[in-house]
Design an enzyme around this catalytic site. Structure first.
Site, mmCIF file in Angstrom:
data_model
loop_
_atom_site.group_PDB
_atom_site.id
_atom_site.type_symbol
_atom_site.label_atom_id
_atom_site.label_comp_id
_atom_site.label_asym_id
_atom_site.label_seq_id
_atom_site.Cartn_x
_atom_site.Cartn_y
_atom_site.Cartn_z
ATOM 1 N N LEU A 110 0.875 -1.177 0.000
ATOM 2 C CA LEU A 110 0.000 0.000 0.000
ATOM 3 C C LEU A 110 0.912 1.228 0.000
ATOM 4 O O LEU A 110 1.320 1.723 1.050
ATOM 5 C CB LEU A 110 -0.914 0.008 1.235
ATOM 6 N N ALA A 111 1.254 1.681 -1.218
ATOM 7 C CA ALA A 111 2.172 2.819 -1.342
ATOM 8 C C ALA A 111 1.441 4.106 -0.995
ATOM 9 O O ALA A 111 0.348 4.363 -1.499
ATOM 10 C CB ALA A 111 2.720 2.886 -2.757
ATOM 11 N N HIS A 112 2.019 4.898 -0.101
ATOM 12 C CA HIS A 112 1.398 6.176 0.251
ATOM 13 C C HIS A 112 2.403 7.050 0.979
ATOM 14 O O HIS A 112 3.435 6.590 1.434
ATOM 15 C CB HIS A 112 0.161 5.957 1.115
ATOM 16 N N SER A 113 2.069 8.330 1.069
ATOM 17 C CA SER A 113 2.807 9.223 1.943
ATOM 18 C C SER A 113 1.770 9.918 2.808
ATOM 19 O O SER A 113 0.740 9.317 3.129
ATOM 20 C CB SER A 113 3.647 10.201 1.129
#
Lengths: 94, 156
Positions: B68-71
């Site tokens: 789950l790619a996020h910033s």
């Protein structure tokens, strides 16, 4: 009421998913628990008032040595894994 | 009331399968490009997602095979959105339990609350191992969105 803290890096993604499944697991176990989320930068402080911390292995290492028991979760959507680990942690901590 | 529909956050241009990525950076970048293509973010957010992994490690691999790619909420986020990138070959993120990654879901949020309904819906959908496998092996973007649509219809 037991207080569980779900810790993630940013407080918007993985902890939201972890919180949802931790609530489901607590319900399955019949635990009266309140699950809150914290990002890694505020987690050390927030953990002091929690009974249990749930997080990933990487972030557990980042948290370092804290007095609150830390439960490491691998699969954040596997409620069986979460409830088994939650149950074991509750048993060992009274 | 916050939007709960996953598909509303996941327009057609945000979904790609059979994407080739050389390494985890390439995989996260591909998810970032889809967020940009759907109008959710600017290119800067893609770099911020990569920095998150550089700073905090591969903890974003929260399910075996799925990152789950996020910033965090930032000016680079134009609106809350998701992206979906199925990889043609799995890549290693360096996660002890959940490597290798076959699917990267990108998440961009304008605040801490507006996306939680959709994200909970995503978590519920992925908690069924059979459905997760179907999503990971879907042959094209249309099939991915169809599986999601079917799920949402059955679980409103």
């Amino acid at each position: 009421m037991m207080k569980i803290l779900a810790v993630c890096g940013m407080g918007i993604g993985t902890s939201v998913i972890l919180k949802m499944n931790a609530e489901k697991a607590a319900q399955q176990l019949g635990l009266d628990a309140d699950v809150e989320v914290a990002d890694i930068s505020s987690a050390r402080g927030a953990a002091t008032t929690a009974d249990l911390v749930l997080t990933s292995a990487e972030l557990a290492a980042e948290l370092g040595d804290i007095p609150t028991p830390v439960v490491v979760v691998n699969n954040f959507v596997d409620s069986d894994e979460i409830s088994a680990k939650l149950s074991a942690a509750v048993d060992s901590n009274g | 009331m916050p939007e709960r529909s996953l598909l509303a956050f996941l327009p057609e241009e945000a979904v790609r399968v059979g994407v080739s990525a050389e390494d985890w950076r390439g995989a996260v970048r591909a998810a970032g490009e889809r967020l940009v293509a759907s109008g959710a973010t600017t290119d800067a957010y893609t770099d911020e997602m990569i920095s998150t992994v550089e700073d905090l490690g591969p903890y974003i691999v929260i399910v075996p095979g799925l990152a789950l790619a996020h910033s965090r909420p930032a000016p680079s986020v134009l609106r809350t959105g998701l992206s979906w990138v199925g990889l043609s070959s799995p890549v290693e993120f360096g996660h002890a339990a959940n490597d290798p990654v076959r699917l990267v879901v990108g998440l961009a949020a304008t605040d801490h609350d507006g996306h939680t309904g959709a994200l909970s819906q995503l978590a519920r959908m992925l908690s069924d191992a059979k459905r997760l496998e179907a999503l990971m092996t879907a042959p094209d973007a249309g099939s991915v969105r169809q599986i999601i649509a079917d799920y949402e219809r059955a679980n409103p």
